[in-house]
Design an enzyme around this catalytic site. Structure first.
Site, PDB file in Angstrom:
ATOM      1  N   THR A  64       0.863  -1.180   0.000  1.00 55.60           N
ATOM      2  CA  THR A  64       0.000   0.000   0.000  1.00 55.60           C
ATOM      3  C   THR A  64       0.898   1.227   0.000  1.00 55.60           C
ATOM      4  O   THR A  64       1.610   1.501   0.966  1.00 55.60           O
ATOM      5  CB  THR A  64      -0.914   0.016   1.234  1.00 55.60           C
ATOM      6  OG1 THR A  64      -1.793  -1.120   1.181  1.00 55.60           O
ATOM      7  CG2 THR A  64      -1.756   1.287   1.277  1.00 55.60           C
ATOM      8  N   LYS A 124      -7.493   1.568  -2.786  1.00 55.18           N
ATOM      9  CA  LYS A 124      -7.114   1.149  -1.434  1.00 55.18           C
ATOM     10  C   LYS A 124      -7.299   2.298  -0.450  1.00 55.18           C
ATOM     11  O   LYS A 124      -7.684   2.087   0.705  1.00 55.18           O
ATOM     12  CB  LYS A 124      -5.665   0.660  -1.422  1.00 55.18           C
ATOM     13  CG  LYS A 124      -5.158   0.190  -0.056  1.00 55.18           C
ATOM     14  CD  LYS A 124      -5.952  -1.003   0.481  1.00 55.18           C
ATOM     15  CE  LYS A 124      -5.481  -1.446   1.878  1.00 55.18           C
ATOM     16  NZ  LYS A 124      -4.178  -2.118   1.864  1.00 55.18           N
ATOM     17  N   LYS A 181       0.238   5.019   8.697  1.00 57.54           N
ATOM     18  CA  LYS A 181       0.967   5.163   7.439  1.00 57.54           C
ATOM     19  C   LYS A 181      -0.012   5.297   6.280  1.00 57.54           C
ATOM     20  O   LYS A 181       0.116   6.180   5.435  1.00 57.54           O
ATOM     21  CB  LYS A 181       1.897   3.963   7.243  1.00 57.54           C
ATOM     22  CG  LYS A 181       2.773   4.030   5.987  1.00 57.54           C
ATOM     23  CD  LYS A 181       2.158   3.357   4.776  1.00 57.54           C
ATOM     24  CE  LYS A 181       2.080   1.852   4.918  1.00 57.54           C
ATOM     25  NZ  LYS A 181       1.600   1.198   3.647  1.00 57.54           N
TER      26      LYS A 181
END
Length: 298
Positions: free
Chosen positions: A107, A182, A250
Site C-alpha cells: 500500500t 485502497k 501510514k
C-alpha cells in the site's frame, strides 16, 4: 496454515520480495500452487524460515532473486521501502528482463505507482499497482481482494497467478488507480472502526449486555466486517491481530496527502487519524487497529 484449493495454472518462475505478515503466506500460496518461487527478505532469517517451510528458493539481493523470473511481486512497508528494493544496482529493476511483469502489493501513494511504472517502461517491463485488502487472515487463507491499477492485458496476465492467494481480483483503472481504491477502503475502515469503538464504549458505560447487543444487531443495518470480526475481541480487550495502528497511520497519511493534492475534504478521516495518534502515544502502535476503543475507556 495453507489449506486453499488451488486453480490449475501453468507454472511460472516467480520472485516474491517482502515476507512480512502478508507476504510470507502469499508467497507460500504461490509455491503451493506449483510455481517456482524465489524469495528475498531484508531480514534473512525470515527468508530462511520461509524456504524451510515451503521448499522454495531464496536469494541474497532483490536483483539476484529476479534472475529468470517472468513475474516479480513486492509486498513491503511503504514508499521508501519499495524504492529501496526496486532501484539501485541490487534492485529488482536491475535484474528484470524486457517482457517481464512487476506487481506491487504494497500500500503506497499513487504518485509512487506512476513513478515506478515510468521506470519499468524504460526497461520494457510491465507494471501493476495491486494493493490488497482482507488482512492477515485473508493472506493466510488465500482469500484476499486485490485492487489493480494497470493496463487490462497485464492485469489479465497476472490473474491466474494472483488467484493463488486472492478470491477477488479487480482492475480499477490505469496505473495508480489500485492505490487510490485502497485509499477509499482505508477511509471506510477508519470511520467504521471509530463508530464501532464509540458504540461499544457507550454500551459498556451504560451497563447493558453488549454480547447480546452484538448478536442482535450483527445481521441488521449496523452490521459490518469490523463488528462481526472485531466487536467481541474489542470488548475482551484483545488486540493481537495482524494490522497494526502504525500501519494504519501510514496508510491514512497517504490518504490525507492525496486528499491535499486532489482537494478532497476528509474531516472524519483526519480526526480518526488523530485518534490513532493518541493510541500510539499510549504505547499501542503495534496493536491491531481495533484498539481505537482504548482511548475511550481511559
Amino acid at each position: 496454515m495453507l489449506k486453499k484449493s488451488y486453480p490449475s495454472t501453468v507454472s511460472a518462475p516467480i520472485t516474491f520480495v517482502g515476507l512480512g505478515t502478508m507476504g510470507y503466506p502469499m508467497a507460500g500460496h504461490l509455491q503451493k500452487a506449483g510455481h517456482e518461487v524465489c524469495v528475498f527478505n531484508r531480514t534473512k532469517t525470515k527468508a530462511e524460515a520461509w524456504q524451510k517451510e515451503f521448499h522454495g528458493n531464496m536469494a541474497d539481493t532483490p536483483k539476484d532473486a529476479v534472475s529468470g523470473a517472468q513475474f516479480v511481486f513486492l509486498c513491503v512497508g511503504n514508499d521508501d521501502d519499495v524504492r529501496s528494493v526496486v532501484y539501485g544496482g541490487n534492485g529488482v529493476l536491475a535484474g528484470m528482463s524486457p517482457g517481464s511483469v512487476l506487481v506491487d502489493h504494497t500500500t503506497t501513494s499513487a504518485v509512487l505507482a506512476r513513478e515506478i511504472a515510468e521506470k519499468c517502461a524504460e526497461k520494457g517491463v510491465s507494471f501493476v499497482d495491486a494493493p490488497v485488502t482482507g488482512g492477515e487472515s485473508g493472506a493466510q487463507q488465500g482469500t484476499l481482494s486485490v485492487l489493480c491499477g494497470g493496463d487490462e492485458l497485464t492485469v489479465n496476465l497476472i490473474r491466474p497467478i494472483v488467484s493463488a492467494y486472492a478470491s477477488s481480483i479487480t482492475r480499477i483503472g490505469p496505473v495508480g488507480h489500485g492505490q487510490l481504491a485502497k485509499m477509499v477502503n482505508q477511509i471506510c475502515i477508519a470511520g467504521c472502526v471509530q463508530g464501532l469503538a464509540e458504540a461499544l464504549a457507550f454500551g459498556q458505560r451504560s451497563g447493558i449486555n453488549m454480547e447480546k447487543v452484538l448478536a442482535a444487531i450483527g445481521s441488521g443495518a449496523a452490521s459490518s466486517w469490523q463488528m462481526n470480526n472485531r466487536g467481541m475481541t474489542m470488548l475482551e480487550g484483545k488486540f493481537d491481530f495482524g494490522f497494526a495502528v502504525d500501519w494504519m497511520r501510514k496508510d491514512l497519511g497517504i490518504v490525507l496527502d492525496e486528499a491535499s493534492r486532489s482537494g478532497a475534504d476528509l474531516p472524519v478521516t483526519k480526526t480518526v487519524d488523530g485518534f490513532y495518534k493518541d493510541v500510539q502515544e499510549m504505547g499501542g502502535g503495534r496493536l491491531d487497529t481495533s484498539s481505537l476503543i482504548l482511548r475511550l475507556l481511559k
